[in-house]
Design an enzyme around this catalytic site. Structure first.
Site, mmCIF file in Angstrom:
data_model
loop_
_atom_site.group_PDB
_atom_site.id
_atom_site.type_symbol
_atom_site.label_atom_id
_atom_site.label_comp_id
_atom_site.label_asym_id
_atom_site.label_seq_id
_atom_site.Cartn_x
_atom_site.Cartn_y
_atom_site.Cartn_z
ATOM 1 N N CYS A 1 0.959 -0.780 -0.096
ATOM 2 C CA CYS A 1 -0.147 -0.163 0.225
ATOM 3 C C CYS A 1 0.873 1.490 0.056
ATOM 4 O O CYS A 1 1.510 1.575 -1.087
ATOM 5 C CB CYS A 1 -0.935 -0.177 1.361
ATOM 6 S SG CYS A 1 -2.215 0.583 0.778
ATOM 7 N N HIS B 1 -2.889 -5.019 1.337
ATOM 8 C CA HIS B 1 -2.838 -5.543 2.738
ATOM 9 C C HIS B 1 -2.757 -6.866 3.084
ATOM 10 O O HIS B 1 -3.250 -7.151 3.772
ATOM 11 C CB HIS B 1 -2.935 -4.951 4.018
ATOM 12 C CG HIS B 1 -2.938 -3.368 4.372
ATOM 13 N ND1 HIS B 1 -2.388 -2.464 4.732
ATOM 14 C CD2 HIS B 1 -3.371 -2.112 3.031
ATOM 15 C CE1 HIS B 1 -2.306 -1.359 4.924
ATOM 16 N NE2 HIS B 1 -3.217 -1.067 3.843
ATOM 17 N N GLU C 1 -1.372 -8.244 4.747
ATOM 18 C CA GLU C 1 -1.045 -8.331 6.584
ATOM 19 C C GLU C 1 -2.042 -8.142 7.550
ATOM 20 O O GLU C 1 -2.258 -8.707 8.601
ATOM 21 C CB GLU C 1 0.490 -7.589 7.568
ATOM 22 C CG GLU C 1 -0.125 -6.178 7.420
ATOM 23 C CD GLU C 1 -0.345 -4.935 6.172
ATOM 24 O OE1 GLU C 1 -0.163 -5.619 5.377
ATOM 25 O OE2 GLU C 1 -1.307 -4.092 5.828
HETATM 26 N N1 GLN Z 1 -3.674 6.085 0.944
HETATM 27 C C1 GLN Z 1 -2.763 6.274 1.413
HETATM 28 C C2 GLN Z 1 -1.063 6.463 0.738
HETATM 29 O O1 GLN Z 1 -1.022 6.967 -0.371
HETATM 30 C C3 GLN Z 1 -1.796 4.704 1.306
HETATM 31 C C4 GLN Z 1 -3.233 3.626 2.252
HETATM 32 C C5 GLN Z 1 -2.672 3.012 3.085
HETATM 33 O O2 GLN Z 1 -1.279 2.622 2.800
HETATM 34 N N2 GLN Z 1 -3.548 1.415 3.237
HETATM 35 O O3 GLN Z 1 -0.119 7.329 1.396
#
Ligand code: GLN
Length: 199
Positions: A80, A180, A182
């Site tokens: 992410c 994610h 995890e």
């Molecule tokens: N929207 C976040 C970003 O761009 C990432 C969100 C997340 O890691 N769940 O930094």
């Protein structure tokens, strides 16, 4: 014993550490400063807020060391926000081009918050090349919009209104996941990642 560093500056690093502790032959190391990186065989950059994690990477002087790990073939997995931090090119769905700090290690273009806001979070199954089907949690997730060699997009989902959306990419031993693993406890992803560690 394989030592896996988890960047522990901001975000959900503890969940990664917990899963790693359930795997045989793995030692999880919380990475907060340059010295912590000196003995890791692999590194995970967790989800969270990519601008915050990026600022802390700069403030703690970690970028060069992470780049040299990548250069020497050490596997790095960004999930992410972590995937955003691996990307060469970043924009945001609503505000457009972003000049935030990223490590620029992977030849991928990502669009932050591509699926909308927190309340648009969802769980979906994704088929990822060489890993198979995984259950994935998307929370303000980025889209992997484009990849160019040696990077390639390795997994897609069909999302209403967006069509086929790239959600995972690989470049040698670097992995970018928009979701994610995890949170859903997808051990398959970690087992694959650990297989990238050179014997
Ligand atoms: N929207 C976040 C970003 O761009 C990432 C969100 C997340 O890691 N769940 O930094």
């Amino acid at each position: 014993m394989v030592r896996v560093g988890v960047l522990a500056l901001q975000g959900d690093f503890l969940e990664h550490v917990q899963i790693l502790r359930e795997l045989d032959g793995v030692e999880a190391v919380a990475v907060k400063r340059v010295d912590d990186l000196s003995s890791v065989d692999a590194l995970i950059i967790p989800g969270g807020e990519s601008t915050t994690i990026g600022s802390l990477i700069v403030a703690r002087g970690l970028a060069d060391k992470i780049a040299s790990l990548a250069e020497s073939g050490t596997p790095i997995m960004g999930t992410c926000a972590g995937a955003v931090l691996l990307a060469k090119s970043v924009s945001d769905k609503t505000v457009g081009p972003k000049d935030q700090f990223t490590l620029k290690l992977m030849n991928i273009e990502v669009v932050r918050n591509a699926f909308g806001r927190q309340r648009e979070s969802f769980i979906a199954d994704v088929d990822i090349d060489e890993i198979g089907r995984v259950r994935a949690a998307f929370i303000r997730a980025p889209e992997i919009k484009n990849a160019w060699p040696p990077a390639r997009i390795t997994g897609f989902i069909d999302y209403p209104g967006m069509g086929r959306v790239g959600v995972s990419a690989q470049q040698d031993s670097l992995l970018a996941l928009a979701f994610h693993p995890e949170i859903t406890g997808e051990k398959k992803v970690y087992e694959y990642f650990l297989r990238l560690v050179k014997a």
